[in-house]
Motif scaffolding. Structure first.
Motif, PDB file in Angstrom:
ATOM      1  N   ASN A 175     -32.044 140.212   2.280  1.00 41.32           N
ATOM      2  CA  ASN A 175     -32.522 138.678   1.976  1.00 41.32           C
ATOM      3  C   ASN A 175     -31.657 138.197   0.754  1.00 41.32           C
ATOM      4  O   ASN A 175     -31.811 137.044   0.253  1.00 41.32           O
ATOM      5  N   GLY A 176     -30.704 138.917   0.462  1.00 41.43           N
ATOM      6  CA  GLY A 176     -30.006 138.536  -0.906  1.00 41.43           C
ATOM      7  C   GLY A 176     -30.626 138.448  -2.036  1.00 41.43           C
ATOM      8  O   GLY A 176     -30.257 138.154  -3.310  1.00 41.43           O
ATOM      9  N   VAL A 177     -31.727 139.461  -2.338  1.00 47.01           N
ATOM     10  CA  VAL A 177     -32.557 139.603  -3.518  1.00 47.01           C
ATOM     11  C   VAL A 177     -31.775 140.767  -4.099  1.00 47.01           C
ATOM     12  O   VAL A 177     -31.463 142.028  -3.525  1.00 47.01           O
ATOM     13  N   ALA A 178     -31.332 140.504  -5.378  1.00 47.07           N
ATOM     14  CA  ALA A 178     -30.645 141.631  -6.195  1.00 47.07           C
ATOM     15  C   ALA A 178     -31.441 142.629  -6.801  1.00 47.07           C
ATOM     16  O   ALA A 178     -32.458 142.471  -7.288  1.00 47.07           O
ATOM     17  N   TRP A 179     -30.987 143.991  -6.810  1.00 44.50           N
ATOM     18  CA  TRP A 179     -31.645 145.071  -7.408  1.00 44.50           C
ATOM     19  C   TRP A 179     -31.001 144.828  -8.846  1.00 44.50           C
ATOM     20  O   TRP A 179     -29.965 144.385  -9.254  1.00 44.50           O
ATOM     21  N   ASN A 180     -31.867 145.411  -9.852  1.00 42.21           N
ATOM     22  CA  ASN A 180     -31.821 145.234 -11.178  1.00 42.21           C
ATOM     23  C   ASN A 180     -31.050 146.431 -11.880  1.00 42.21           C
ATOM     24  O   ASN A 180     -31.720 147.603 -12.288  1.00 42.21           O
ATOM     25  N   PRO A 181     -29.882 146.328 -12.226  1.00 39.47           N
ATOM     26  CA  PRO A 181     -29.171 147.458 -12.740  1.00 39.47           C
ATOM     27  C   PRO A 181     -29.692 148.072 -14.285  1.00 39.47           C
ATOM     28  O   PRO A 181     -29.937 149.089 -14.686  1.00 39.47           O
ATOM     29  N   LYS A 182     -30.288 146.889 -15.086  1.00 43.82           N
ATOM     30  CA  LYS A 182     -30.779 147.186 -16.431  1.00 43.82           C
ATOM     31  C   LYS A 182     -32.145 147.694 -16.309  1.00 43.82           C
ATOM     32  O   LYS A 182     -32.563 148.606 -17.164  1.00 43.82           O
ATOM     33  N   ASN A 183     -32.683 147.782 -15.122  1.00 45.60           N
ATOM     34  CA  ASN A 183     -34.298 148.655 -15.012  1.00 45.60           C
ATOM     35  C   ASN A 183     -33.799 149.910 -14.189  1.00 45.60           C
ATOM     36  O   ASN A 183     -34.795 150.572 -13.636  1.00 45.60           O
ATOM     37  N   ASN A 184     -32.513 150.331 -14.118  1.00 45.67           N
ATOM     38  CA  ASN A 184     -32.279 151.782 -13.542  1.00 45.67           C
ATOM     39  C   ASN A 184     -32.770 151.631 -11.800  1.00 45.67           C
ATOM     40  O   ASN A 184     -33.139 152.592 -11.440  1.00 45.67           O
ATOM     41  N   GLU A 185     -32.703 150.379 -11.485  1.00 45.14           N
ATOM     42  CA  GLU A 185     -32.865 150.451  -9.920  1.00 45.14           C
ATOM     43  C   GLU A 185     -31.560 150.925  -9.071  1.00 45.14           C
ATOM     44  O   GLU A 185     -31.787 151.228  -7.881  1.00 45.14           O
TER      45      GLU A 185
END
Length: 284
Positions: A175-185
């Motif tokens: 859906n175009g929702v980004a995962w969060n690199p800062k949250n270790n996703e």
């Protein structure tokens, strides 16, 4: 002659066709082929780097070392070789209008000089300065050796600006929702290549939605990693829900593991969006 705008390119040398050597060449003028007016934009000075020493891409991995091998100059976007009659065009042609240009030269040998008006033309054309190679995707069941296919991600590249030398990487769900690199996703996969593998001169800058690499030197990636140019990541199951039917069960104990590859051949700022087509970001 066809010259891709924004890419380093060199034309063929002149064929002297039996004229007495040596022959030297002087560029007299370049004009817009439509208006026949002097091509001011080609002669305009722009900043670009020139190499002043041998660059070792394996060991020269700091900006300080890099700057001992290069010098920032202000110069036109081309050079004309008086000994061969060939042009070298630099990446700063990105700032020059597209179109066809005509030019005049003077050729000189032991018998004298002769001017050749409109001897040839070159056309600056636009084309993608990047490419996407094949990738893939897999799920892995936690604490087992079970795995399966989730399909290759969709990789799109957008050039945001001719300025700078940066790649902004976003990994997003269907859906175009980004995962969060800062949250270790988004996690690195052991000794496999990651985006960071190719960040040779600056550390990655992480945000809530992206990772940014200042790559300094084209092309990007500059050299291969242990797995070539592929980039690997793992998204734990607590951040990702795989579409029904792709995993043996519907529980969340499946990590998502995309791999992808892209290349950039021109300076500028780029947004690279990697979309996992069968996965939804869903944080437990």
């Amino acid at each position: 002659m066809q010259v891709q705008r924004g890419i380093v390119a060199q034309t063929n040398p002149v064929d002297n066709d039996g004229s007495s050597a040596p022959v030297t060449y002087e560029l007299l003028d370049i004009r817009n082929a439509m208006t026949h007016k002097h091509a001011d934009s080609l002669y305009m000075n722009s900043e670009r780097y020139v190499w002043t020493g041998k660059f070792d891409p394996i060991n020269d991995t700091t900006v300080e070392l890099l700057n001992t091998r290069r010098e920032l100059i202000s110069a036109p976007c081309f050079e004309f070789n008086q000994n061969t009659g060939a042009f070298t065009f630099y990446g700063t042609t990105a700032k020059v209008p597209l179109g066809t240009y005509e030019f005049d030269i003077r050729a000189t040998n032991e018998n004298g000089s002769k001017d050749f008006k409109n001897i040839a033309t070159f056309t600056l054309f636009e084309a993608d300065a990047f490419e996407v190679k094949a990738g893939g995707g897999a799920w892995f069941k936690d604490n087992t050796d079970q795995s399966g296919d989730i399909g290759a991600p969709e990789v799109k590249i957008q050039k945001l600006s001719t300025e700078g030398a940066s790649v902004i990487l976003k990994i997003v769900d269907k859906n175009g929702v980004a995962w969060n690199p800062k949250n270790n996703e988004i996690l690195k996969r052991g000794d496999r290549n990651s985006f960071e593998t190719f960040a040779r001169f600056h550390p990655l800058v992480l945000s809530d939605t992206s990772m940014t690499c200042n790559f300094e030197v084209i092309p990007f990636p500059l050299i291969q990693g242990p797995q070539g140019y592929l980039i690997y990541y793992r998204i734990p199951g607590k951040f990702a829900r795989v579409d029904p039917g792709l995993t043996p069960t519907s529980d969340r104990g499946y990590s998502v593991n995309p791999r992808f590859e892209f290349h950039i051949y021109q300076e500028g700022t780029y947004l690279v969006t990697v979309r996992l087509k069968n996965v939804t970001r869903d944080v437990l």
